[in-house]
Design a protein around this motif. Structure first.
Motif, PDB file in Angstrom:
ATOM      1  N   UNK A 183      -0.935  -4.127 -37.570  1.00 14.00           N
ATOM      2  CA  UNK A 183      -1.667  -3.252 -36.648  1.00 14.00           C
ATOM      3  C   UNK A 183      -0.726  -2.261 -35.950  1.00 14.00           C
ATOM      4  N   UNK A 184       0.395  -2.768 -35.406  1.00 11.87           N
ATOM      5  CA  UNK A 184       1.305  -1.889 -34.681  1.00 11.87           C
ATOM      6  C   UNK A 184       1.920  -0.854 -35.631  1.00 11.87           C
ATOM      7  N   UNK A 185       2.248  -1.286 -36.848  1.00 12.71           N
ATOM      8  CA  UNK A 185       2.809  -0.343 -37.828  1.00 12.71           C
ATOM      9  C   UNK A 185       1.768   0.714 -38.189  1.00 12.71           C
ATOM     10  N   UNK A 186       0.515   0.296 -38.338  1.00  9.75           N
ATOM     11  CA  UNK A 186      -0.563   1.247 -38.643  1.00  9.75           C
ATOM     12  C   UNK A 186      -0.724   2.251 -37.499  1.00  9.75           C
ATOM     13  N   UNK A 187      -0.454   1.810 -36.261  1.00  6.49           N
ATOM     14  CA  UNK A 187      -0.551   2.703 -35.106  1.00  6.49           C
ATOM     15  C   UNK A 187       0.695   3.582 -34.960  1.00  6.49           C
ATOM     16  N   UNK A 188       1.619   3.477 -35.908  1.00  2.00           N
ATOM     17  CA  UNK A 188       2.759   4.396 -35.927  1.00  2.00           C
ATOM     18  C   UNK A 188       4.037   3.854 -35.321  1.00  2.00           C
ATOM     19  N   UNK A 189       4.050   2.580 -34.937  1.00  2.00           N
ATOM     20  CA  UNK A 189       5.266   2.026 -34.338  1.00  2.00           C
ATOM     21  C   UNK A 189       6.225   1.519 -35.415  1.00  2.00           C
ATOM     22  N   UNK A 190       7.501   1.655 -35.163  1.00  2.00           N
ATOM     23  CA  UNK A 190       8.486   0.962 -35.982  1.00  2.00           C
ATOM     24  C   UNK A 190       8.445  -0.505 -35.565  1.00  2.00           C
ATOM     25  N   UNK A 191       8.228  -1.375 -36.536  1.00  2.00           N
ATOM     26  CA  UNK A 191       7.940  -2.775 -36.189  1.00  2.00           C
ATOM     27  C   UNK A 191       9.009  -3.718 -36.730  1.00  2.00           C
ATOM     28  N   UNK A 192       9.609  -4.467 -35.823  1.00  2.00           N
ATOM     29  CA  UNK A 192      10.613  -5.466 -36.210  1.00  2.00           C
ATOM     30  C   UNK A 192       9.967  -6.844 -36.119  1.00  2.00           C
ATOM     31  N   UNK A 193       9.921  -7.496 -37.241  1.00  2.00           N
ATOM     32  CA  UNK A 193       9.228  -8.786 -37.361  1.00  2.00           C
ATOM     33  C   UNK A 193      10.275  -9.908 -37.312  1.00  2.00           C
ATOM     34  N   UNK A 194      10.038 -10.881 -36.464  1.00  2.00           N
ATOM     35  CA  UNK A 194      10.979 -12.002 -36.333  1.00  2.00           C
ATOM     36  C   UNK A 194      10.316 -13.267 -36.874  1.00  2.00           C
ATOM     37  N   UNK A 195      11.074 -14.040 -37.650  1.00  3.62           N
ATOM     38  CA  UNK A 195      10.534 -15.283 -38.190  1.00  3.62           C
ATOM     39  C   UNK A 195      11.652 -16.312 -38.222  1.00  3.62           C
ATOM     40  N   UNK A 196      11.284 -17.570 -38.492  1.00  2.00           N
ATOM     41  CA  UNK A 196      12.290 -18.640 -38.450  1.00  2.00           C
ATOM     42  C   UNK A 196      12.696 -19.115 -39.841  1.00  2.00           C
ATOM     43  N   UNK A 197      11.716 -19.385 -40.728  1.00  2.00           N
ATOM     44  CA  UNK A 197      12.016 -19.990 -42.032  1.00  2.00           C
ATOM     45  C   UNK A 197      11.451 -19.217 -43.231  1.00  2.00           C
ATOM     46  N   UNK A 198      10.274 -18.659 -43.062  1.00  2.00           N
ATOM     47  CA  UNK A 198       9.481 -18.200 -44.217  1.00  2.00           C
ATOM     48  C   UNK A 198       9.953 -16.838 -44.748  1.00  2.00           C
ATOM     49  N   UNK A 199      11.090 -16.844 -45.493  1.00  2.00           N
ATOM     50  CA  UNK A 199      11.672 -15.593 -45.995  1.00  2.00           C
ATOM     51  C   UNK A 199      10.667 -14.783 -46.822  1.00  2.00           C
ATOM     52  N   UNK A 200      10.017 -15.482 -47.756  1.00  2.00           N
ATOM     53  CA  UNK A 200       9.134 -14.746 -48.686  1.00  2.00           C
ATOM     54  C   UNK A 200       7.931 -14.154 -47.955  1.00  2.00           C
ATOM     55  N   UNK A 201       7.366 -14.937 -47.049  1.00  3.03           N
ATOM     56  CA  UNK A 201       6.193 -14.441 -46.304  1.00  3.03           C
ATOM     57  C   UNK A 201       6.590 -13.222 -45.475  1.00  3.03           C
ATOM     58  N   UNK A 202       7.769 -13.287 -44.835  1.00  2.00           N
ATOM     59  CA  UNK A 202       8.221 -12.156 -44.013  1.00  2.00           C
ATOM     60  C   UNK A 202       8.404 -10.912 -44.880  1.00  2.00           C
ATOM     61  N   UNK A 203       9.000 -11.111 -46.053  1.00  2.00           N
ATOM     62  CA  UNK A 203       9.250  -9.974 -46.953  1.00  2.00           C
ATOM     63  C   UNK A 203       7.937  -9.365 -47.430  1.00  2.00           C
ATOM     64  N   UNK A 204       6.949 -10.247 -47.668  1.00  4.60           N
ATOM     65  CA  UNK A 204       5.627  -9.747 -48.102  1.00  4.60           C
ATOM     66  C   UNK A 204       5.007  -8.834 -47.047  1.00  4.60           C
ATOM     67  N   UNK A 205       5.109  -9.242 -45.769  1.00  2.69           N
ATOM     68  CA  UNK A 205       4.530  -8.430 -44.688  1.00  2.69           C
ATOM     69  C   UNK A 205       5.245  -7.078 -44.610  1.00  2.69           C
ATOM     70  N   UNK A 206       6.575  -7.119 -44.720  1.00  2.00           N
ATOM     71  CA  UNK A 206       7.345  -5.857 -44.666  1.00  2.00           C
ATOM     72  C   UNK A 206       6.943  -4.944 -45.813  1.00  2.00           C
ATOM     73  N   UNK A 207       6.840  -5.511 -47.025  1.00  2.00           N
ATOM     74  CA  UNK A 207       6.482  -4.695 -48.207  1.00  2.00           C
ATOM     75  C   UNK A 207       5.095  -4.089 -48.053  1.00  2.00           C
ATOM     76  N   UNK A 208       4.176  -4.901 -47.547  1.00  2.00           N
ATOM     77  CA  UNK A 208       2.795  -4.430 -47.362  1.00  2.00           C
ATOM     78  C   UNK A 208       2.761  -3.240 -46.394  1.00  2.00           C
ATOM     79  N   UNK A 209       3.504  -3.368 -45.286  1.00  2.00           N
ATOM     80  CA  UNK A 209       3.525  -2.296 -44.281  1.00  2.00           C
ATOM     81  C   UNK A 209       4.185  -1.045 -44.869  1.00  2.00           C
ATOM     82  N   UNK A 210       5.293  -1.253 -45.580  1.00  2.00           N
ATOM     83  CA  UNK A 210       6.012  -0.113 -46.163  1.00  2.00           C
ATOM     84  C   UNK A 210       5.134   0.593 -47.199  1.00  2.00           C
ATOM     85  N   UNK A 211       4.425  -0.193 -48.018  1.00  2.00           N
ATOM     86  CA  UNK A 211       3.560   0.396 -49.048  1.00  2.00           C
ATOM     87  C   UNK A 211       2.443   1.220 -48.417  1.00  2.00           C
TER      88      UNK A 211
END
Ligand SMILES: NC(=O)c1ccc[n+]([C@@H]2O[C@H](COP(=O)([O-])OP(=O)(O)OC[C@H]3O[C@@H](n4cnc5c(N)ncnc54)[C@H](OP(=O)(O)O)[C@@H]3O)[C@@H](O)[C@H]2O)c1
Length: 256
Positions: free
Chosen positions: A27-55
């Motif tokens: 949502x924040x990325x769609x609203x034009x913000x640069x978004x830094x996502x923090x996570x603890x373990x789930x590397x693949x899930x985090x990467x998926x969210x980043x790719x989705x936003x970038x795409x």
């Protein structure tokens, strides 16, 4: 006369790899913000969210850090500042639930919940406050839970941590409001995520039923609180639960 484009706002969202946090990042990325996502373990899930936003044309970056670890939080915020030189919005969304009766709760189990859900936001707030104070603008949005007002059996540590978070919101709001920083809490009801599905299954509840929300239902409210339009809202806890607290008799409701 030339008009200058204002610099992009920068958001940090903890627990952004999954569930409500991932929806907030989108949502924040769609609203034009640069978004830094923090996570603890789930590397693949985090990467998926980043790719989705970038795409989708947005800007997102992932950072692996445990919000309950002071050193990791400091390094995380340093990395964001080195890259973007600002933090305008902090969403303290990372959280854990450890569902067990208080009489059966060992101190390390209690500590784990309190450290993640309450000390984590404290450390994150403290780390971003200097830059928000310098900017004279900031938005801190803490994600608590309806279980503060209606904890089910087994949710005492969780409800205590979230109640503490709501008190932290009010205390910090009174300290920094005059500096252009808004601090508010969003308290979701039962939202369909990895956190709730196992518990719902165990209790024989269907997450497809009435009263269950989607992560996007919370992300919309957080998106609004992150804008200038929310400037007059300070130190509040805003419930988004589809009316569960007001509509159901106590005995038939489990909040999460
Ligand atoms: N779902 C609900 O019904 C509901 C209701 C009320 C309130 N809430 C609150 O909403 C927030 C999000 O819930 P959710 O259902 O989306 O949870 P979730 O699907 O279980 O996701 C939790 C997120 O928090 C991250 N996280 C956990 N501990 C962390 C730590 N120490 N450091 C950094 N990140 C950490 C996880 O990272 P990894 O992916 O790397 O594990 C994940 O991204 C929580 O604060 C929860 O208490 C949820």
């Amino acid at each position: 006369m030339t008009s200058q484009t204002p610099p992009k706002r920068v958001a940090v969202v903890t627990g952004g790899s999954r569930g409500i946090g991932a929806a907030i990042c989108r949502r924040l990325a769609r609203d034009g913000l640069t978004t830094h996502l923090v996570y603890r373990d789930a590397d693949e899930a985090a990467e998926r969210v980043v790719k989705e936003i970038t795409a989708a044309g947005g800007h997102a970056f992932s950072h692996k850090a445990d919000v309950s670890d002071e050193t990791q939080v400091r390094h995380l915020v340093d990395r964001v500042l080195n890259q973007d030189e600002a933090v305008h919005i902090l969403v303290n969304n990372a959280g854990v639930i450890d569902d067990r009766l208080l009489a059966l709760t060992k101190l390390p189990q209690w500590d784990h919940v309190l450290r993640t859900n309450l000390s984590g936001p404290f450390l994150m707030c403290r780390a971003v406050l200097p830059v928000m104070l310098e900017q004279s603008w900031g938005r801190i949005i803490n994600i608590s839970s309806n279980s503060v007002r209606r904890p089910g059996p087994g949710q005492t540590a969780y409800a205590a941590s979230k109640g503490g978070l709501e008190a932290l919101t009010r205390g910090l709001a009174s300290e920094v409001g005059h500096k252009g920083i808004r601090v508010n809490t969003v308290a979701p009801g039962a939202i369909r995520t990895d956190m709730t599905t196992p518990l719902a299954t165990r209790l024989g509840l269907s997450t497809a039923g009435m009263g269950w929300g989607l992560p996007e239902d919370i992300a919309g409210l957080v998106g609004f609180l992150a804008t200038d339009d929310a400037d007059y809202i300070q130190g509040q806890t805003i419930t988004a639960d589809g009316g569960r607290l007001v509509m159901r008799p106590r005995s038939s409701t489990t909040s999460l």
